[in-house]
Design an enzyme around this catalytic site. Structure first.
Site, short mmCIF file in Angstrom:
data_model
loop_
_atom_site.label_atom_id
_atom_site.label_comp_id
_atom_site.label_asym_id
_atom_site.label_seq_id
_atom_site.Cartn_x
_atom_site.Cartn_y
_atom_site.Cartn_z
N ILE A 168 0.96 -1.18 -0.16
CA ILE A 168 -0.02 -0.20 0.16
C ILE A 168 0.94 1.21 -0.06
CG2 ILE A 168 -1.79 1.39 1.11
CD1 ILE A 168 -2.53 -1.60 0.31
N LYS A 169 1.08 1.95 -1.03
CA LYS A 169 1.29 3.14 -1.11
C LYS A 169 0.91 4.60 -0.63
CE LYS A 169 3.96 4.03 -5.00
NZ LYS A 169 4.03 4.49 -6.49
N ILE A 170 1.59 4.89 0.58
CA ILE A 170 0.82 6.08 1.40
C ILE A 170 1.93 7.31 1.21
CG2 ILE A 170 0.38 6.63 3.61
CD1 ILE A 170 -0.32 3.89 4.37
#
Ligand code: G3P
Length: 226
Positions: free
Chosen positions: A85-87
């Site tokens: 998950i790119k945050i």
């Protein structure tokens, strides 16, 4: 150094996978927008092609931690456990990283322009931190030097977080960080192809074929030259 494809064009991803030893695919909302298709439709197609074990990185859109966490839950449920998950590395993003890392989610801290963002992301539990090499260069700073500093920060402080360097525009940028031993780089298909494209190599290989054909005849190979 792992090598990932930074693109959401399934045809281009398939072409790169056919020839190059790569470890997965990264996307961001701008890359997905270029496809003009529903994001989940595209991401599911990429996941189906690369398989369950390959890394797939996809980004949340919410700007608040609660929304980021909810998006992460849905993304992993649809795209599988090996989805990073790119945050974005903003304060709300750090809050989401702390929550999600404690729950075992795989996290890529993104939109990193400074080493201190990368430091905070590591402390918040990110698996990867993605410095934007070329975008940093375009600010008049030094993207390669920033990525190297992040690597030093991680090594000297005992962080397990790896660099996933991003935003490359040329082979030399990739080569510099490969030599420095960063954990991973994500690279657009045309830049991956340029890592090996070289007229001298093409010419040398063609010379071998021409010389062999002079010896054994046109079209002959080691298969049928006896
Ligand atoms: O996802 C981050 C990276 O892909 C950005 O690349 O080419 O838009 O600077 P670029």
């Amino acid at each position: 150094m792992k090598l990932l494809i930074d693109d959401a064009n399934v045809a281009k991803i398939k072409k790169i996978y056919e020839f190059y030893p790569v470890d997965g695919v990264t996307t961001n909302p701008s890359i997905l927008a270029k496809s003009g298709r529903n994001p989940y439709e595209v991401l599911k197609e990429i996941r189906e092609f690369i398989g369950e074990e390959a890394e797939l990185h996809a980004q949340v859109i919410s700007l608040d931690a609660d929304g980021m966490v909810k998006e992460a839950e849905k993304m992993v449920s649809v795209l599988g456990k090996n989805t990073f998950i790119k945050i974005p590395t903003i304060p709300e993003g750090l809050k989401a990283m702390k929550i999600l890392s404690a729950r075992g989610f795989k996290i890529t801290a993104t939109a990193i322009y400074t080493p201190m963002q990368a430091y905070l992301a590591a402390k918040a539990g990110a698996d990867y931190a993605a410095p934007y090499v070329n975008r940093i260069d375009n600010l008049g700073a030094d993207g390669i030097a920033s990525a190297k500093m992040i690597q030093n920060i991680y090594e000297n402080n005992g962080f397990k977080t790896q660099i996933l360097a991003a935003s490359f525009k040329n082979s030399n940028q990739v080569q510099e960080l490969c030599a420095y031993g960063v954990g991973a780089s994500t690279v657009a298909p045309d830049v991956i192809e340029n890592l090996i494209k070289n007229a001298c190599v093409t010419s040398a290989v063609q010379d071998f074929v021409t010389d062999f054909e002079k010896l054994c005849g046109a079209g002959k190979t080691m298969l049928d030259c006896e």
